[in-house]
Scaffold this motif. Sequence first.
Motif, PDB file in Angstrom:
ATOM      1  N   GLN A 185       0.830  -1.343  -0.168  1.00  0.00           N
ATOM      2  CA  GLN A 185       0.341   0.431   0.285  1.00  0.00           C
ATOM      3  C   GLN A 185       1.454   1.571   0.021  1.00  0.00           C
ATOM      4  OE1 GLN A 185      -2.421  -1.058   3.467  1.00  0.00           O
ATOM      5  NE2 GLN A 185      -4.178  -1.569   2.469  1.00  0.00           N
ATOM      6  N   PHE A 186       2.070   1.638   0.411  1.00  0.00           N
ATOM      7  CA  PHE A 186       2.724   2.230   0.815  1.00  0.00           C
ATOM      8  C   PHE A 186       3.291   3.050  -0.602  1.00  0.00           C
ATOM      9  CE2 PHE A 186       7.247   4.189   1.381  1.00  0.00           C
ATOM     10  CZ  PHE A 186       6.835   5.661   2.243  1.00  0.00           C
ATOM     11  N   PHE A 187       3.841   1.494  -1.453  1.00  0.00           N
ATOM     12  CA  PHE A 187       4.760   1.491  -2.208  1.00  0.00           C
ATOM     13  C   PHE A 187       3.511   2.366  -3.632  1.00  0.00           C
ATOM     14  CE2 PHE A 187       8.157  -0.097  -0.630  1.00  0.00           C
ATOM     15  CZ  PHE A 187       9.117   0.909  -0.116  1.00  0.00           C
ATOM     16  N   ALA A 188       2.772   2.165  -3.255  1.00  0.00           N
ATOM     17  CA  ALA A 188       1.083   2.075  -4.660  1.00  0.00           C
ATOM     18  C   ALA A 188       0.901   4.038  -4.473  1.00  0.00           C
ATOM     19  CB  ALA A 188       0.433   1.675  -4.422  1.00  0.00           C
ATOM     20  N   GLU A 189       1.138   4.489  -3.709  1.00  0.00           N
ATOM     21  CA  GLU A 189       1.303   5.760  -3.482  1.00  0.00           C
ATOM     22  C   GLU A 189       2.481   6.726  -3.675  1.00  0.00           C
ATOM     23  OE1 GLU A 189      -1.577   7.350  -2.294  1.00  0.00           O
ATOM     24  OE2 GLU A 189      -2.352   5.510  -1.801  1.00  0.00           O
TER      25      GLU A 189
END
Length: 291
Positions: A185-189
């Motif tokens: 989720q973090f790296f999708a932002e």
Amino acid sequence: MDLRKLRIFVEVARHGSFSGAARALPLAQPAVSVAVQKLEQELDLLLFHRHDRRISLTSEGKVLLQHAQRMLEDLRQAQLEMDELKGLRKGEVRIGIPSMLGTYYFPELLMAFKQRYPQLKLSVEEAGARDIQQMIDAGELDMGIIVREQLPESLEAELFLREQMVVCLPPEHPLAAQPSVSFEQFFAEPLVLFKPGYFHRAFIDRLAQQTEYPMQIEFETNLIPLIRKIVGKGFGITTFLAMVAEGDSELAARPFSEPVWLDLCIAWKRGAYLSHADRSFVEFLLEHSRV
């Protein structure tokens, strides 16, 4: 030229007699006379005119007296300065601190150290971990703050702080409704990050490499207020040490689903001599450690 003989010579000249010098030193009078005679023999000069009950300097003795007094005063000043350094009445601590810690962890600590040792000079350089390491290696800094995982062989260190890295995002962000944020989720932002060379960026780069998630870097800056503002306005998310987000109503802080902790060390050049001032700073830092 023996400093002990010079000291005796100066005392004889000051008192105008061997007996007076002997009482002041204190030494036996024959020892004072012998020391002056040996000095005269070494120099092959007569230093005193000897009268029945008094003595006076020869012209050669007057010249030597000026030099001897200056030499002994320089020695006294050097010894005084060494004693002051040992007693922590003087000295300097040159330390490199990353901006995140310099802003949110060290101010009160540095002021408390200064209060304990008011005569010590603190010279603080704000820099990234890579630059701090290079400055320590070059002798431009005595010590610096390094993440333990990034510690090179050229440095030795003591752990003083363990702090969690948390995801920081706007309070209205959908991920803020969750108790934690996954790496995926973090790296999708879109990300707002420090520039390369800082431990914050090295942490993210290493995390991306380990998880094999691509990064979407929207902003790069080493200015923490700017990062906070960009994230607070919803233009991306970032990570900070937990202490940075504490009490900030404009940021929501959530741990990673797999909690991530950073071990921070005070580091110095391996095998290098640490002054009394530097060692006292290390000891003070460890007294207030959070590990």
